[in-house]
Design a protein around this motif. Structure first.
Motif, mmCIF file in Angstrom:
data_model
loop_
_atom_site.group_PDB
_atom_site.id
_atom_site.type_symbol
_atom_site.label_atom_id
_atom_site.label_comp_id
_atom_site.label_asym_id
_atom_site.label_seq_id
_atom_site.Cartn_x
_atom_site.Cartn_y
_atom_site.Cartn_z
ATOM 1 N N GLY A 241 -11.503 -86.539 -24.341
ATOM 2 C CA GLY A 241 -10.335 -87.252 -25.101
ATOM 3 C C GLY A 241 -9.601 -86.310 -26.249
ATOM 4 N N GLU A 242 -9.757 -85.282 -26.145
ATOM 5 C CA GLU A 242 -9.000 -84.526 -26.933
ATOM 6 C C GLU A 242 -7.508 -84.398 -26.966
ATOM 7 N N PRO A 243 -6.747 -85.011 -28.148
ATOM 8 C CA PRO A 243 -5.311 -85.188 -27.832
ATOM 9 C C PRO A 243 -4.618 -83.773 -27.423
ATOM 10 N N SER A 244 -5.063 -82.664 -28.236
ATOM 11 C CA SER A 244 -4.218 -81.496 -27.939
ATOM 12 C C SER A 244 -4.458 -80.980 -26.445
ATOM 13 N N LEU A 245 -5.606 -81.141 -25.880
ATOM 14 C CA LEU A 245 -5.766 -80.910 -24.543
ATOM 15 C C LEU A 245 -4.940 -81.668 -23.430
ATOM 16 N N ARG A 246 -4.760 -82.985 -23.802
ATOM 17 C CA ARG A 246 -3.778 -83.838 -23.158
ATOM 18 C C ARG A 246 -2.573 -83.274 -23.242
ATOM 19 N N ALA A 247 -1.974 -82.956 -24.491
ATOM 20 C CA ALA A 247 -0.559 -82.455 -24.781
ATOM 21 C C ALA A 247 -0.158 -81.325 -24.078
ATOM 22 N N ALA A 248 -1.414 -80.421 -23.969
ATOM 23 C CA ALA A 248 -1.139 -79.180 -23.339
ATOM 24 C C ALA A 248 -0.931 -79.192 -21.821
ATOM 25 N N GLU A 249 -1.801 -80.011 -21.445
ATOM 26 C CA GLU A 249 -1.726 -80.551 -19.687
ATOM 27 C C GLU A 249 -0.397 -81.224 -19.425
ATOM 28 N N ASP A 250 0.074 -82.144 -20.447
ATOM 29 C CA ASP A 250 1.141 -82.785 -20.190
ATOM 30 C C ASP A 250 2.552 -81.671 -20.081
ATOM 31 N N LYS A 251 2.624 -80.690 -21.004
ATOM 32 C CA LYS A 251 3.679 -79.849 -21.063
ATOM 33 C C LYS A 251 3.264 -79.134 -19.912
ATOM 34 N N LEU A 252 2.289 -78.693 -19.387
ATOM 35 C CA LEU A 252 2.301 -77.734 -18.254
ATOM 36 C C LEU A 252 2.567 -78.481 -16.970
ATOM 37 N N ALA A 253 2.393 -79.737 -16.922
ATOM 38 C CA ALA A 253 2.753 -80.634 -15.923
ATOM 39 C C ALA A 253 4.206 -80.645 -15.629
ATOM 40 N N GLU A 254 4.978 -80.889 -16.855
ATOM 41 C CA GLU A 254 6.396 -80.943 -16.979
ATOM 42 C C GLU A 254 7.050 -79.716 -16.444
ATOM 43 N N PHE A 255 6.494 -78.592 -16.794
ATOM 44 C CA PHE A 255 6.787 -77.294 -16.600
ATOM 45 C C PHE A 255 6.763 -77.234 -14.817
ATOM 46 N N LEU A 256 5.539 -77.354 -14.360
ATOM 47 C CA LEU A 256 5.552 -77.451 -12.793
ATOM 48 C C LEU A 256 6.443 -77.991 -12.103
ATOM 49 N N CYS A 257 6.751 -79.350 -12.548
ATOM 50 C CA CYS A 257 7.852 -80.088 -12.040
ATOM 51 C C CYS A 257 9.274 -79.284 -12.096
ATOM 52 N N ARG A 258 9.455 -78.792 -13.213
ATOM 53 C CA ARG A 258 10.562 -78.142 -13.115
ATOM 54 C C ARG A 258 10.830 -76.734 -12.247
ATOM 55 N N ILE A 259 9.674 -75.951 -12.212
ATOM 56 C CA ILE A 259 9.892 -74.895 -11.446
ATOM 57 C C ILE A 259 9.441 -74.933 -9.799
ATOM 58 N N GLN A 260 9.292 -76.282 -9.457
ATOM 59 C CA GLN A 260 9.009 -76.087 -7.971
ATOM 60 C C GLN A 260 10.221 -75.821 -7.210
ATOM 61 N N ILE A 261 10.134 -75.267 -6.010
ATOM 62 C CA ILE A 261 11.189 -74.593 -5.294
ATOM 63 C C ILE A 261 12.177 -75.689 -4.882
ATOM 64 N N ARG A 262 13.426 -75.674 -4.811
ATOM 65 C CA ARG A 262 14.454 -76.384 -4.117
ATOM 66 C C ARG A 262 15.115 -75.502 -3.514
ATOM 67 N N SER A 263 15.585 -75.471 -2.277
ATOM 68 C CA SER A 263 16.239 -74.991 -1.388
ATOM 69 C C SER A 263 16.813 -75.611 -0.097
ATOM 70 N N GLU A 264 17.975 -75.864 -0.218
ATOM 71 C CA GLU A 264 18.605 -76.441 1.112
ATOM 72 C C GLU A 264 18.694 -75.426 2.412
ATOM 73 N N ALA A 265 18.841 -74.102 2.050
ATOM 74 C CA ALA A 265 19.205 -72.950 2.965
ATOM 75 C C ALA A 265 17.648 -72.576 3.524
ATOM 76 N N ARG A 266 16.813 -72.731 2.910
ATOM 77 C CA ARG A 266 15.294 -72.497 3.336
ATOM 78 C C ARG A 266 14.422 -73.642 3.315
ATOM 79 N N PRO A 267 14.871 -74.742 3.999
ATOM 80 C CA PRO A 267 14.091 -75.728 3.909
ATOM 81 C C PRO A 267 12.460 -75.624 3.957
ATOM 82 N N GLU A 268 12.123 -74.728 4.508
ATOM 83 C CA GLU A 268 10.852 -74.702 4.816
ATOM 84 C C GLU A 268 9.888 -74.070 3.316
#
Length: 715
Positions: free
Chosen positions: A613-640
């Motif tokens: 229940g540590e707020p600092s750990l939850r905040a770190a997880e949330d930041k990491l989740a947002e980062f991972l959502c941002r850097i997921q691959i987008r590609s129309e040329a290589r849909p695979e």
């Protein structure tokens, strides 16, 4: 107006800032600044000999530059206006060299043209050799022609590079060489290099010995470095002109920019894209020998593959590794199950079940001695179909965790007995210190017998990499059964590693991954024994990990103490690409590792935050989740590739980059298990608003575990 001043103007000798006359029909009407006169000169003209789909031609057109295109070099040089730039590109690359005959080069001087020529079959005064490729070689800037943004010894990638070796080249701007380093060739250049970009001594010819104009399709990087290259080349072709820095959208790129506002459903979008990535893997042709790797009587025909390897082909695609691995299969099961539960995708549910059945009942690594109750290796999971008689404790653990999660999500008990056997089989290899060998072969265990390991004084490997997640499995087994040795062995091992941190720790590819892996069993230890001491252990390691979480949410890679790493960065240019290795060359390189660290840290932080229940750990997880959502691959040329996550990400450049020194799993690898599965699954747990621990408690494995404990640990 003095006559000598008019003569100077007519000959083009205009001094910037001076006053020059305005002449209409031979009459001097006044004077203007020469700065305005120069600005009013005709725009630069670039004359191409290429196909219309050439990357450089299309990018320059999109950037508003005047581009003329012809099919043949002779036609292009005839039609080129005086003073224009001529670009003869390698359109039959890599099969055929570019032929430019003497009359074309003769016309350069006659029309005051400068020419950029790619992949030539011959050059005046220089001797070509047969074309070749140089495995693991990278491009290196070797002159100061590119300005401060691309200094000498900076590294670039030219993927699948085939080139013409020319001897006698003096002072090239870029060479190809096998060099170690993240952004810079830290050990300098080796003795063997090959010129890639240089100015011919005749003065009006810039030569590339490969096809540099293929930079978008073949995904050369980093982008800013190639902008500097083209800025230099274009300014050399049209000196004195004001030219824009070329802009283009990479064909494979992060979904969101670093500071771009995220939609409210960004997490769910990331899950949908990741599940779609997994679904596409089911449609891929597998190796021809798949029939030899799966029981021919098996009703299961779905295959899964290990990874996209890090190499990049000329068309931007990547090679596929189709090894059937137990760990990747078990982990993929849980990710597919998330598709069933969150997206109501019935195909995902069937795929998860089919992979589980293949993994535990039909594939080669489920058969052999490990399938016989009397065997000391009974219940262990072979590493892969290509190496079925090697058992890694951490790979067994990840397969178990993925299977347990999948079974709970689908409410499917049919693998419970297999899970129980594997858990007890590993416990039989665990010594009285809580540690067990990182890997064993079937021959070793057959020779020694399991009692050689069980509760004996085994050598301690002071690193979490191979043992920490099997401890997490033991803690789950304790929660299911109350069997005290599961708890005791995990607790003892965790205490040893926390107390000897960091002085005695060994690290694998980096120290961060060791912290990330240890955090999961520490979180689950708090679940079963919530004491101040156990919370202190958890927070100690968590703070060490999160000291390197940067503002965007990424967790920076870090090397441990020199001499204690199994797979450190290359220590010479010759070592580059020969062994497994870190993504960074030295601490401070702005990279995160989604194969060894970030992926495991994501699950660990999720479980640690839920357990404490540590707020600092939850905040770190949330930041990491947002980062991972941002850097997921987008590609129309290589849909695979769309919806995947690469191993390496440079959060400074905000693109996929790093030291591609690892012999097997480089920067641009996508691992179906370790990386793709856990990121997808943890995002799914967040959507379900639950923890893995709470999910795994649903699996009723007490009865098969009690049975296996009784039969497999008896005399």
């Amino acid at each position: 107006m003095p006559m000598q001043q008019l003569i100077a103007i007519s000959r083009g000798r205009v001094v910037r800032g001076s006053l020059v006359p305005v002449i209409v029909c031979g009459m001097v009407l006044g004077a203007v600044s020469s700065t305005k006169l120069l600005a009013a000169q005709p725009s630069p003209c670039f004359v191409f000999c290429c196909r219309p789909e050439n990357d450089l031609f299309r990018v320059m057109q999109a950037n508003g530059l005047k581009c003329l295109r012809f099919d043949q070099p002779a036609e292009a040089v005839r039609q080129a206006p005086a003073g224009a730039a001529l670009l003869v590109l390698a359109e039959d690359y890599p099969e055929n060299l570019t032929a430019v005959y003497g009359e074309v080069l003769d016309h350069l001087k006659e029309k005051s043209l400068r020419c950029y020529l790619e992949y030539p079959c011959h050059l005046p005064g220089l001797k070509p050799e047969n074309t070749r490729q140089a495995p693991r070689a990278r491009a290196v800037a070797t002159s100061d022609a590119f300005g401060p943004d691309l200094l000498p010894m900076r590294i670039l990638s030219i993927n699948s590079c085939r080139f013409v070796p020319f001897s006698g080249v003096k002072k090239p701007h870029i060479v190809l060489a096998k060099v170690a380093g993240f952004d810079t060739a830290v050990y300098g250049l080796p003795s063997e290099t090959w010129p890639i970009l240089f100015e011919h001594e005749r003065g009006d010819l810039m030569v590339a010995t490969t096809k540099l104009s293929h930079f978008v399709t073949a995904r050369y990087g980093p982008q800013a470095a190639w902008q500097s290259v083209w800025k230099m080349v274009l300014n050399w072709l049209q000196p004195g002109q004001s030219l824009p820095v070329l802009q283009w959208t990479p064909t494979v790129r992060p979904v969101f920019k670093e500071k771009e506002p995220l939609p409210r459903d960004a997490q769910r979008q990331a899950i949908q894209r990741a599940v779609a990535w997994f679904r596409r893997t089911l449609e891929m042709p597998m190796h021809r020998d798949l029939k030899d790797r799966v029981d021919p009587n098996s009703p299961v025909k779905d295959g899964y593959f290990e990874c996209y390897s890090s190499g990049i082909h000329l068309d931007g695609s990547q090679p596929v590794g189709t090894t059937q691995r137990s760990d990747c299969g078990g982990e993929a099961m849980m990710a597919f199950a998330m598709g069933q539960v969150l997206l109501q995708d019935a195909l995902c549910g069937r795929a998860a079940a089919n992979i589980g059945d293949q993994l535990y009942f039909y594939c080669r690594n489920a058969k052999g001695p490990r399938a016989h109750p009397a065997s000391p290796t009974y219940g262990l999971l072979g590493w892969s179909d290509s190496s079925p008689n090697v058992y890694y404790s951490d790979d067994n653990a990840r397969c178990l965790l993925g299977t347990i999660g999948c079974a709970a999500l689908l409410n499917e008990p049919r693998w419970n007995e297999n899970v129980a056997r594997c858990l007890v089989a590993n416990q039989r290899l665990c010594g009285n210190t809580g540690f067990q060998p990182g890997s064993v072969t079937d021959a070793d265990v057959q020779y020694n017998g399991w009692r050689h390991y069980y509760q004996q004084s085994l050598p301690i490997e002071y690193g979490p990499h191979y043992v920490s997640w099997i401890w997490a499995c033991y803690l789950w087994g304790y929660q299911q059964t109350g069997y005290e040795p599961f708890l005791a062995q995990a607790r003892k091992g965790l205490q040893t590693l926390v107390e000897c941190y960091p002085d005695r720790w060994r690290w694998t590819n980096g120290i961060q991954q060791e912290r990330a892996r240890l955090l999961l069993p520490l979180a689950w230890l708090v679940r079963v024994e919530d004491t101040p001491e156990h919370r202190a252990w958890l927070m100690k390691i968590a703070h060490e990990l999160l000291d390197d979480q940067v503002a965007c949410g990424a967790i920076r890679e870090e090397l441990g103490e020199p001499g204690k790493g199994n797979y450190p960065p290359p220590k010479s240019n010759e070592d580059f690409g020969r062994y497994e290795a870190s993504l960074i060359q030295q601490n401070g390189d702005p990279a995160c590792d989604l194969l060894y660290t970030t992926n495991f840290a994501f699950l660990s932080l999720h479980e640690a935050a839920a357990a404490t229940g540590e707020p600092s750990l939850r905040a770190a997880e949330d930041k990491l989740a947002e980062f991972l959502c941002r850097i997921q691959i987008r590609s129309e040329a290589r849909p695979e590739l769309d919806g995947g996550w690469y191993r390496g990400f440079d959060f400074g450049k905000w693109e996929y980059w790093g030291s591609d020194a690892d012999a097997g799993w480089g920067v641009w690898a996508i691992e179906s298990g370790w990386t793709q599965s856990w990121i997808t699954s943890v995002l799914g747990l967040r959507e379900l608003k639950t923890s893995y621990w709470e999910l795994a408690k649903r699996g009723n494995a007490k009865e098969p575990l009690d049975k296996c404990l009784k039969t497999m640990l008896s005399d």
